[in-house]
Design a protein around this motif. Structure first.
Motif, PDB file in Angstrom:
ATOM      1  N   ALA A 124       0.858  -1.182   0.000  1.00  7.95           N
ATOM      2  CA  ALA A 124       0.000   0.000   0.000  1.00  7.95           C
ATOM      3  C   ALA A 124       0.893   1.229   0.000  1.00  7.95           C
ATOM      4  O   ALA A 124       2.003   1.208   0.526  1.00  7.95           O
ATOM      5  N   LEU A 125       0.402   2.299  -0.604  1.00  7.07           N
ATOM      6  CA  LEU A 125       1.147   3.556  -0.673  1.00  7.07           C
ATOM      7  C   LEU A 125       0.435   4.612   0.150  1.00  7.07           C
ATOM      8  O   LEU A 125      -0.790   4.749   0.090  1.00  7.07           O
ATOM      9  N   VAL A 126       1.234   5.369   0.916  1.00 10.45           N
ATOM     10  CA  VAL A 126       0.705   6.520   1.650  1.00 10.45           C
ATOM     11  C   VAL A 126       1.461   7.760   1.189  1.00 10.45           C
ATOM     12  O   VAL A 126       2.699   7.793   1.211  1.00 10.45           O
ATOM     13  N   ARG A 160      -4.205   8.764   1.314  1.00 11.51           N
ATOM     14  CA  ARG A 160      -3.691  10.130   1.392  1.00 11.51           C
ATOM     15  C   ARG A 160      -3.953  10.707   2.775  1.00 11.51           C
ATOM     16  O   ARG A 160      -5.052  10.595   3.305  1.00 11.51           O
ATOM     17  N   ILE A 161      -2.891  11.281   3.317  1.00  8.65           N
ATOM     18  CA  ILE A 161      -3.003  11.924   4.623  1.00  8.65           C
ATOM     19  C   ILE A 161      -2.487  13.351   4.513  1.00  8.65           C
ATOM     20  O   ILE A 161      -1.847  13.723   3.528  1.00  8.65           O
ATOM     21  N   GLY A 202       0.310  17.518  12.427  1.00  9.61           N
ATOM     22  CA  GLY A 202      -0.361  16.905  13.569  1.00  9.61           C
ATOM     23  C   GLY A 202      -1.599  16.134  13.149  1.00  9.61           C
ATOM     24  O   GLY A 202      -1.833  15.010  13.604  1.00  9.61           O
ATOM     25  N   LEU A 203      -2.389  16.729  12.270  1.00  4.09           N
ATOM     26  CA  LEU A 203      -3.567  16.032  11.756  1.00  4.09           C
ATOM     27  C   LEU A 203      -3.162  14.813  10.934  1.00  4.09           C
ATOM     28  O   LEU A 203      -3.799  13.761  11.005  1.00  4.09           O
ATOM     29  N   GLY A 204      -2.077  14.952  10.161  1.00  2.00           N
ATOM     30  CA  GLY A 204      -1.590  13.820   9.389  1.00  2.00           C
ATOM     31  C   GLY A 204      -1.138  12.677  10.269  1.00  2.00           C
ATOM     32  O   GLY A 204      -1.350  11.497   9.942  1.00  2.00           O
ATOM     33  N   LEU A 205      -0.534  13.000  11.408  1.00  2.00           N
ATOM     34  CA  LEU A 205      -0.102  11.956  12.336  1.00  2.00           C
ATOM     35  C   LEU A 205      -1.299  11.192  12.892  1.00  2.00           C
ATOM     36  O   LEU A 205      -1.272   9.957  12.985  1.00  2.00           O
ATOM     37  N   LEU A 206      -2.361  11.902  13.231  1.00  2.00           N
ATOM     38  CA  LEU A 206      -3.577  11.230  13.708  1.00  2.00           C
ATOM     39  C   LEU A 206      -4.151  10.325  12.616  1.00  2.00           C
ATOM     40  O   LEU A 206      -4.575   9.191  12.887  1.00  2.00           O
ATOM     41  N   GLU A 207      -4.155  10.828  11.384  1.00  2.00           N
ATOM     42  CA  GLU A 207      -4.658  10.016  10.272  1.00  2.00           C
ATOM     43  C   GLU A 207      -3.787   8.797  10.045  1.00  2.00           C
ATOM     44  O   GLU A 207      -4.286   7.694   9.782  1.00  2.00           O
ATOM     45  N   ALA A 208      -2.461   8.969  10.136  1.00  2.00           N
ATOM     46  CA  ALA A 208      -1.540   7.853   9.919  1.00  2.00           C
ATOM     47  C   ALA A 208      -1.695   6.795  10.999  1.00  2.00           C
ATOM     48  O   ALA A 208      -1.673   5.595  10.710  1.00  2.00           O
ATOM     49  N   LEU A 233      -4.790   4.852  10.263  1.00  2.00           N
ATOM     50  CA  LEU A 233      -4.584   4.008   9.082  1.00  2.00           C
ATOM     51  C   LEU A 233      -3.769   2.767   9.433  1.00  2.00           C
ATOM     52  O   LEU A 233      -4.114   1.648   9.024  1.00  2.00           O
ATOM     53  N   LEU A 234      -2.693   2.941  10.189  1.00  2.00           N
ATOM     54  CA  LEU A 234      -1.850   1.798  10.535  1.00  2.00           C
ATOM     55  C   LEU A 234      -2.574   0.830  11.468  1.00  2.00           C
ATOM     56  O   LEU A 234      -2.365  -0.386  11.380  1.00  2.00           O
ATOM     57  N   ARG A 235      -3.404   1.361  12.338  1.00  2.00           N
ATOM     58  CA  ARG A 235      -4.208   0.460  13.196  1.00  2.00           C
ATOM     59  C   ARG A 235      -5.126  -0.401  12.335  1.00  2.00           C
ATOM     60  O   ARG A 235      -5.360  -1.576  12.620  1.00  2.00           O
ATOM     61  N   ARG A 236      -5.652   0.193  11.261  1.00  2.00           N
ATOM     62  CA  ARG A 236      -6.557  -0.555  10.385  1.00  2.00           C
ATOM     63  C   ARG A 236      -5.805  -1.541   9.492  1.00  2.00           C
ATOM     64  O   ARG A 236      -6.238  -2.675   9.312  1.00  2.00           O
ATOM     65  N   LEU A 237      -4.668  -1.123   8.954  1.00  2.00           N
ATOM     66  CA  LEU A 237      -3.939  -1.983   8.017  1.00  2.00           C
ATOM     67  C   LEU A 237      -3.109  -3.061   8.711  1.00  2.00           C
ATOM     68  O   LEU A 237      -2.856  -4.113   8.127  1.00  2.00           O
ATOM     69  N   GLN A 238      -2.640  -2.747   9.934  1.00  2.00           N
ATOM     70  CA  GLN A 238      -1.763  -3.681  10.661  1.00  2.00           C
ATOM     71  C   GLN A 238      -0.604  -4.171   9.770  1.00  2.00           C
ATOM     72  O   GLN A 238      -0.434  -5.371   9.528  1.00  2.00           O
TER      73      GLN A 238
END
Length: 396
Positions: A38-40, A59-60, A80-86, A89-94
């Motif tokens: 996956a690409l971020v 996209r974040i 900061g908002l991007g960090l929350l989004e990331a 996302l990582l919790r979901r993708l594992q």
């Protein structure tokens, strides 16, 4: 296939070609090995597009620090908002791992991975560790590099457990296919193929200096030179007028070359900038070059790139203030009258370069996970060095 090998590997990259192309090359290699990818990137970043539809793009928010207090505050808010989004996302993708390719859009994702104890590898394309990678190296397990030494690796980071591996910088498949194209130095009174490239849109300084330098060469030498030069669209007419009356053996000016691999393979000498992708392509094919670093590159990394090739005997470094018609004419006259010198530089460039960087990079990622690395490409140019050899004397 084990449960671990089913996990996705996340690639985090800035949207420019210098960051995105190595990410795309690694994605292709990992997909070929049966791994999910996956690409971020950020909301402005270009994705792989139709070339790799099987790679989902996330996209974040991210931003580089702007000018002034307001710009920095806005960038900090976006990051900061991007960090929350990331993190979400990582919790979901594992993911099994995260690979960062530099650029500020990579920062939230790699930082979130380090915080979540997800193995992270950074890829540095230049001879100076980029600002984003400097922010992230403390949380990375491995740093994959393209150059033999890399500046701006902090002493404290070198003392940590991060492993530094020289993988090289991936090149386009069409360039890699030219790895085995032999170099034949110009002989006697035969033609000389001179290739001038200043980035995708050319460099104005090349359009100004090249005609003046060629005009200073003997008429007999000019008649041998077949010039292929990239120019900015607005410079094409003026450069063409300046070059057309010089009696060159051949002349082709374009604002963009779509057949760079073929032109690289055919050239006897190149005059180029010293960006990471340009260096990787020149050395993959093994062609001598006069390198004129872009003087405003961040941390002057193009000069550091060019210096390593010059020290390896593969190129000649000419800082832009010294890139005058007189000095270039003298250098061209010297080199084009010495086929042995050009041949030796071509050999040195070829030894320095590699065509299998994507394979080596995939090995580094999977090796970090304890997975089978797989085989390297047929060119057998895998680079692997410890942190001391890469960062030796490089901290600034």
């Amino acid at each position: 296939m084990t449960d671990a090998s089913r996990k996705v590997i996340v690639l985090a990259a800035g949207g420019t070609g210098g960051h995105m192309f190595p990410a795309e090359a690694l994605a292709r290699e990992l997909l070929a090995r049966g791994r999910a990818v996956a690409l971020v990137t950020d909301r402005r970043g270009h994705a792989f597009g139709d070339s790799l539809p099987e790679v989902p793009v996330h996209r974040i928010r991210a931003a580089s620090p702007g000018g002034g207090i307001a710009g920095r505050l806005k960038a900090a808010l976006q990051m900061g908002l991007g960090l929350l989004e990331a993190r979400a996302l990582l919790r979901r993708l594992q993911p099994a791992a995260v690979v960062g390719f530099g650029g500020y859009p990579s920062v939230p994702t790699v930082y979130a991975a380090a915080h979540a104890k997800i193995p992270a590898l950074l890829h540095e394309q230049n001879a100076v560790l980029g600002r984003a990678n400097r922010m992230l190296i403390a949380g990375a397990r491995r740093l994959a590099v393209a150059f033999t030494t890399v500046a701006r690796i902090d002493e404290g980071d070198r003392a940590k457990a991060v492993q530094v591996i020289r993988t090289g910088n991936p090149v386009r498949p069409a360039v890699a296919a030219r790895r085995t194209s032999p170099y034949a130095a110009p002989a006697g009174n035969g033609p000389v193929n001179l290739l001038v490239m200043g980035g995708s849109q050319g460099a104005r300084v090349f359009s100004e200096i090249i005609p003046q330098a060629l005009a200073r060469l003997p008429e007999s030498l000019r008649a041998r030179i077949h010039l292929s030069q990239q120019c900015r669209p607005e410079d094409l007419e003026e450069a063409g007028a300046a070059l057309s009356g010089l009696g060159l053996g051949g002349l082709e000016l374009q604002s963009f070359f779509r057949d760079v691999p073929e032109r690289l393979a055919a050239c006897h000498l190149a005059v180029t900038r010293a960006g990471a992708s340009t260096i990787a392509e020149l050395t993959c094919v093994g062609r001598p070059a006069i390198l004129v670093p872009y003087p405003h590159a961040t941390d002057d990394h193009q000069t550091a790139n060019a210096r390593q090739l010059a020290e390896a005997g593969a190129a000649w470094l000419v800082p832009q203030p010294d890139f005058t018609a007189e000095t270039l004419a003298a250098r061209l006259g010297e080199l084009l009258s010495s086929p042995a010198t050009l041949g030796a530089a071509a050999d040195a460039a070829h030894r320095w370069g590699t065509a299998d960087a994507a394979s080596s990079l995939a090995d580094a990622v999977l090796g970090m996970l304890g997975a089978g690395a797989g085989t390297n490409g047929a060119n057998g140019n895998h680079h692997d060095h410890n942190a001391d050899s890469i960062a030796k004397g490089a901290a600034e």
